[in-house]
Design an enzyme around this catalytic site. Structure first.
Site, mmCIF file in Angstrom:
data_model
loop_
_atom_site.group_PDB
_atom_site.id
_atom_site.type_symbol
_atom_site.label_atom_id
_atom_site.label_comp_id
_atom_site.label_asym_id
_atom_site.label_seq_id
_atom_site.Cartn_x
_atom_site.Cartn_y
_atom_site.Cartn_z
ATOM 1 N N GLU A 145 0.859 -1.189 0.000
ATOM 2 C CA GLU A 145 0.000 0.000 0.000
ATOM 3 C C GLU A 145 0.895 1.239 0.000
ATOM 4 O O GLU A 145 1.135 1.827 -1.036
ATOM 5 C CB GLU A 145 -0.936 -0.018 1.209
ATOM 6 C CG GLU A 145 -2.025 1.036 1.157
ATOM 7 C CD GLU A 145 -3.122 0.777 2.173
ATOM 8 O OE1 GLU A 145 -3.921 1.697 2.406
ATOM 9 O OE2 GLU A 145 -3.174 -0.331 2.738
ATOM 10 N N ASP A 150 -4.779 10.488 7.155
ATOM 11 C CA ASP A 150 -3.665 10.248 8.064
ATOM 12 C C ASP A 150 -2.782 11.483 8.163
ATOM 13 O O ASP A 150 -2.327 11.870 9.251
ATOM 14 C CB ASP A 150 -2.822 9.060 7.568
ATOM 15 C CG ASP A 150 -3.631 7.791 7.382
ATOM 16 O OD1 ASP A 150 -4.640 7.845 6.661
ATOM 17 O OD2 ASP A 150 -3.262 6.746 7.934
ATOM 18 N N TRP A 166 -10.511 13.309 5.316
ATOM 19 C CA TRP A 166 -9.417 13.022 4.395
ATOM 20 C C TRP A 166 -9.233 14.234 3.474
ATOM 21 O O TRP A 166 -8.171 14.873 3.473
ATOM 22 C CB TRP A 166 -9.721 11.744 3.601
ATOM 23 C CG TRP A 166 -9.366 10.495 4.334
ATOM 24 C CD1 TRP A 166 -8.315 9.657 4.069
ATOM 25 C CD2 TRP A 166 -10.032 9.924 5.471
ATOM 26 N NE1 TRP A 166 -8.289 8.618 4.973
ATOM 27 C CE2 TRP A 166 -9.329 8.753 5.836
ATOM 28 C CE3 TRP A 166 -11.140 10.289 6.218
ATOM 29 C CZ2 TRP A 166 -9.713 7.956 6.924
ATOM 30 C CZ3 TRP A 166 -11.530 9.499 7.299
ATOM 31 C CH2 TRP A 166 -10.817 8.352 7.638
ATOM 32 N N GLU A 177 -1.820 0.400 13.543
ATOM 33 C CA GLU A 177 -3.021 0.795 12.803
ATOM 34 C C GLU A 177 -4.286 0.511 13.603
ATOM 35 O O GLU A 177 -5.245 1.271 13.546
ATOM 36 C CB GLU A 177 -3.068 0.036 11.475
ATOM 37 C CG GLU A 177 -4.244 0.365 10.596
ATOM 38 C CD GLU A 177 -4.168 -0.343 9.254
ATOM 39 O OE1 GLU A 177 -4.896 0.072 8.328
ATOM 40 O OE2 GLU A 177 -3.385 -1.308 9.116
#
Length: 898
Positions: free
Chosen positions: A479, A486, A549, A758
């Site tokens: 990824e 984030d 985001w 995570e």
């Protein structure tokens, strides 16, 4: 004594690759208190000849020592400019009335090198050793080289280099610079960086050879959630423009071109996710040496290069924050697992590569597979890497000792599985080399609780593991994308830890470049999934514009302004911010915003079984962010004196009212009874008038329901402690921070974490793992608690409301003591110098030490103070829950009782 400690240009020391007149700031140091700069003199000259400067401010009466941009100076391309500054300052309660009475510093010097300053100056074509279509399915390394002559009397030489792919640049057989993973990851078709090098000392009179080794990298290797290949192109290429300047005034330009030649490199395979294979038997000794005639007699395979068309108008220079080897960590031990596997342990989860030294015979193989974690039985655990092979492989080309590290890849790891090795591997043969963007360390906290000290270590190393040219989510699995959520969640913490200005400035350029024409913001930047969203189960539900985001478009520039006091980043991103606000306005329904795919309170523990989406309704979280970003943007428009500031303030008011009317019931309670709903309402200022206490009590009830534990995800977690401590619940905030059982920050610490996970239960209490499909052990987002530790626990805060602006020109030093801590000691390197705060508690007596940089001031607040025992010359007055005094620069020691 007054001195200038250093001078920075665009927040960098002696940058190379400056495209416009930089901003200057300098850091003052003095042994006196209350030091205020009264004047400065700044000079800029070609080649440090200050007898005839191109700019001289003269003695300029000003208190500003940051964000100084000289006007009306025309810079030249490819020139090294010398810079020097001196200042005059006074000290004390009554500053000198005349400049002659002020103390004068010595000159402090620095330099910067300009890039190619006009779009038409780039002449170098991109040359490739690969041929289409053969290269489309390959990720091998290639070599390109060309020769040129240098005349006598060379004065200076500057190289401008970049690649489609990744490259190492060589002159006369030696690698130029210390940069790695250049030119970095950008949205290549819209934005590509080039690097600038002073190469004067690399050249010699006569024939010289330039060369590059090129790899696939982000440009054409398999990348992204859809595992697509050739995302930006299918042919790697290199471009170099070299400017030679002689003592007699002559100037020559050397460029890549048709006369160059190419060959295969010993790197037979290299990709970001999968690692690298290096076959030393394919090495071409002396391939780019100044005199390569002898080498060419013994090495074949050279052929003409191909020219790769590319729109050079998107090229821009990189001034700083280049990726380099930052730390070198010797292996801690080599051990054998219960299954009989040989494993190297470096003791720290990180991102980078392994340098290995070994002796072997031709044909021997060293093969290591990097990974993060051992399973519950102490064996190698690879499942969470998904399809990433994370393997480095070296094939001996001769007998003897070698030292090798990969060239065009990196891995996230603490451990390495030894798949193959000649002889018995010993710890001394292996060194981990961390790779991340070079950023000056800016913060440190230690306290009496060792678990909190380890937590600080963990989120710092989360940054170090993920700030590799872009702010990635994780460095280990298949990824490693620049998820915008984030990045914005962690931005304030990152700014306390490192000087991230240049790093974020570069990334924000790509965010702006990758916005949709109507203003939508991609989930990941660079938006490598732009043409492949339909191939992913999540992205096909909505390829862009998820709240929290996409709001990085506004929140990150605002955070940069708060931490650095720089309006330039606001000006630069203004149109991008406005486009995002307008996108939300256009797609909202009566001020409720809930567009397509909303990730919401991602991976919250109150989610339904098997779901990644938290229990808080996405129309609530999305509308909350719609209000928050719009409110920030209205403030930004006001700061920049834009005419539309009032318009956006009015829009903000409409959104807030709609939020309150929709998500609060008639009794003033939130309809959504989740922790996150209460947190965002409190932190974003969305609670109806007179209902704050009720909302706080609601949050406390929900916290008690979970026995004092959080069940929040990406949206609620960063603001949880703030929502409590801002509203009279400091004890509850400390209690939350200091929880040691699952789920909590310190649970991870006690489970042996060296970075942030995570998932709260990445490793469950019984030792089993969370689902391997998405279980990173180096995922910095929840490390956003760091800003609370700096801003509240340590009490180092910029004054948003100060007339002088943000950026710690005026600080608020307000530590909130609690959590059973007996001391906290913290520092933060601002653009003006170091702020240090140390508090010690013994019974009800607090000793506070505060260091305030020269040419700044601070409000010192003594939390819950009942009596000041020692004021160190300050005049404290009662405030709202504290006693407060204004202080100029200097060191203060205060004792008070609570």
């Amino acid at each position: 004594m007054l001195e200038i400690v250093r001078i920075l240009m665009d927040y960098e020391k002696d940058p190379a690759g400056v495209e416009e007149m930089p901003q200057f700031n300098w850091e003052l140091k003095s042994d006196k208190r209350g030091v205020v700069q009264t004047a400065y003199q700044l000079q800029i000259a070609e080649n440090s000849d200050f007898d005839t400067p191109v700019y001289d401010s003269g003695v300029t009466e000003s208190r500003e020592s940051a964000h100084i941009r000289p006007p009306h100076v025309e810079l030249k391309s490819a020139v090294k400019y010398g810079v020097r500054v001196r200042v005059w300052a006074g000290a004390g309660d009554v500053l000198p009335a005349a400049l002659a009475e002020c103390e004068e510093s010595a000159w402090c010097e620095g330099s910067f090198v300009t890039a190619l300053l006009s779009s038409g100056e780039w002449k170098a074509p991109f040359v490739s050793a690969e041929s289409v279509p053969a290269c489309r399915e390959e990720s091998k390394g290639t070599l390109v080289r060309g020769s040129f002559s240098v005349g006598s009397g060379l004065k200076e030489a500057y190289a401008f280099t970049t690649a489609l792919g990744l490259y190492h640049f060589y002159l006369n057989g030696e690698k130029v610079g210390e940069d790695e993973m250049t030119p970095g990851w950008t949205s290549y078709r819209r934005h590509l960086l080039y690097q600038t090098y002073d190469v004067t000392r690399c050249l010699r009179e006569g024939v010289n050879t330039a060369g590059a080794m090129v790899g696939a990298g982000w440009y054409k290797g398999v990348m992204g959630l859809t595992k697509s290949r050739n995302n930006y192109g299918d042919q790697t290429a290199f471009a170099m423009q070299l400017v030679l300047r002689y003592e007699d005034g002559r100037e020559e330009t050397v460029c890549t071109g048709d006369s160059w030649e190419g060959a295969d490199a010993p790197v037979v395979f290299s990709e970001i996710y999968h690692g690298e294979t290096y076959d030393a038997s394919l090495e071409l000794p002396g391939w780019c040496g100044a005199d390569r005639t002898a080498a060419d007699h013994t090495s074949g395979g050279w052929h003409a290069v191909e020219t790769v068309p590319f729109d050079t108008s998107v090229l821009h220079a990189q001034g700083g924050a280049r990726v380099r080897v930052i730390d070198r960590i010797p292996a801690k031990e080599v051990f054998v697992t219960p299954k009989g596997e040989t494993v190297i342990d470096f003791g720290q989860n990180m991102a980078g590569r392994i340098r290995v030294t070994a002796s072997g015979k031709k044909g021997d193989v060293i093969e290591l597979r990097c990974f993060e974690i051992l399973d519950t039985e102490g064996n190698v655990y690879l499942d969470n890497l998904r399809k990433a092979r994370t393997t480095m492989k070296y094939i001996f080309g001769r007998d003897g000792e070698i030292t090798y590290h990969p060239h065009f890849t990196y891995m996230g790891f603490r451990y390495a599985l030894v798949v193959s090795y000649p002889g018995t591997p010993e710890a001394k043969a292996f060194t981990a080399e961390t790779l991340h963007s070079e950023m000056e360390p800016a913060g440190e906290i230690t306290c009496s609780n060792p678990l909190l000290n380890q937590l600080h270590h963990n989120y710092l190393w989360g940054l170090k593991g993920n700030f590799l040219d872009v702010p990635t989510d994780c460095p280990q699995r298949d990824e490693r994308l620049g998820w915008t959520g984030d990045a914005q969640i962690f931005c304030r913490t990152a700014c306390y830890l490192m000087n991230t200005y240049t790093f974020y400035k570069k990334w924000l350029w790509d965010l702006k470049a990758d916005q949709t024409p109507e203003g939508g913001v991609p989930h990941v930047v660079p938006n490598i999934e732009e043409e492949h969203a339909e191939g992913n189960w999540l992205l096909k539900q909505g390829p862009h514009s998820a709240s929290a985001w996409a709001d990085a478009a506004v929140i990150v520039p605002w955070t940069m302004y708060l931490m650095y006091g720089d309006t330039a980043i606001l000006e630069r991103q203004y149109d991008s911010m406005r486009k995002w606000i307008e996108f939300m306005r256009e797609h909202s329904e009566d001020y409720i915003w809930n567009y397509k795919l909303q990730l919401g309170d991602w991976v919250a523990l109150d989610a339904e079984e098997g779901s990644f989406f938290g229990a808080t309704p996405t129309d609530l979280t999305s509308t909350a962010y719609f209000a928050y970003s719009t409110g920030l943007f209205a403030r930004i428009a006001g700061i920049l004196k834009k005419d539309e500031a009032a318009e956006y303030e009015e829009l903000y008011g409409h959104i807030v009212k709609k939020f309150q009317d929709t998500f609060f019931d008639g009794n003033g309670s939130l309809k959504a009874q989740t922790q996150t709903a209460h947190i965002v309402a409190l932190y974003f200022g969305l609670v109806p008038e007179g209902r704050t206490e009720q909302t706080v009590n609601g949050l406390k009830r929900l916290l008690d329901k979970e026995d004092g534990h959080l069940v929040t995800g990406f949206i609620g977690t960063p603001y949880f402690c703030h929502a409590l401590s801002r509203n009279g619940c400091l004890k509850e905030a400390y209690d939350l921070l200091l929880k040691e059982d699952y789920p909590s920050w310190l649970y991870q610490v006690k489970m042996g974490a060296t970075t942030i996970w995570e998932h709260w239960d990445g490793i469950k209490p019984d030792g089993t793992m969370w689902s391997p499909g998405m279980n990173s052990f180096n995922h910095y987002a929840y490390g956003a608690i760091g800003e609370w530790m700096y801003r509240v626990m340590a009490g180092i805060e910029t004054d948003e409301a100060a007339f002088t602006g943000a950026g710690f020109k005026h600080a608020v030093i307000w530590p909130r003591m609690g959590g059973g801590l007996s001391y906290t000691d913290a520092r933060h390197e601002t653009i003006y110098g170091t702020i240090r705060v140390r508090w010690e508690m013994e019974g009800n007596r607090i000793s506070l030490l505060a260091d305030i940089p020269a040419n700044t001031g601070a409000a010192i607040r003594l939390d819950r103070a009942q009596r000041v025992v020692e004021d160190d010359g300050l005049c404290f007055r009662p405030g709202d829950g504290f006693m407060e005094a204004e202080a100029g620069s200097g060191t203060y020691r205060i004792v008070f009782e609570i």
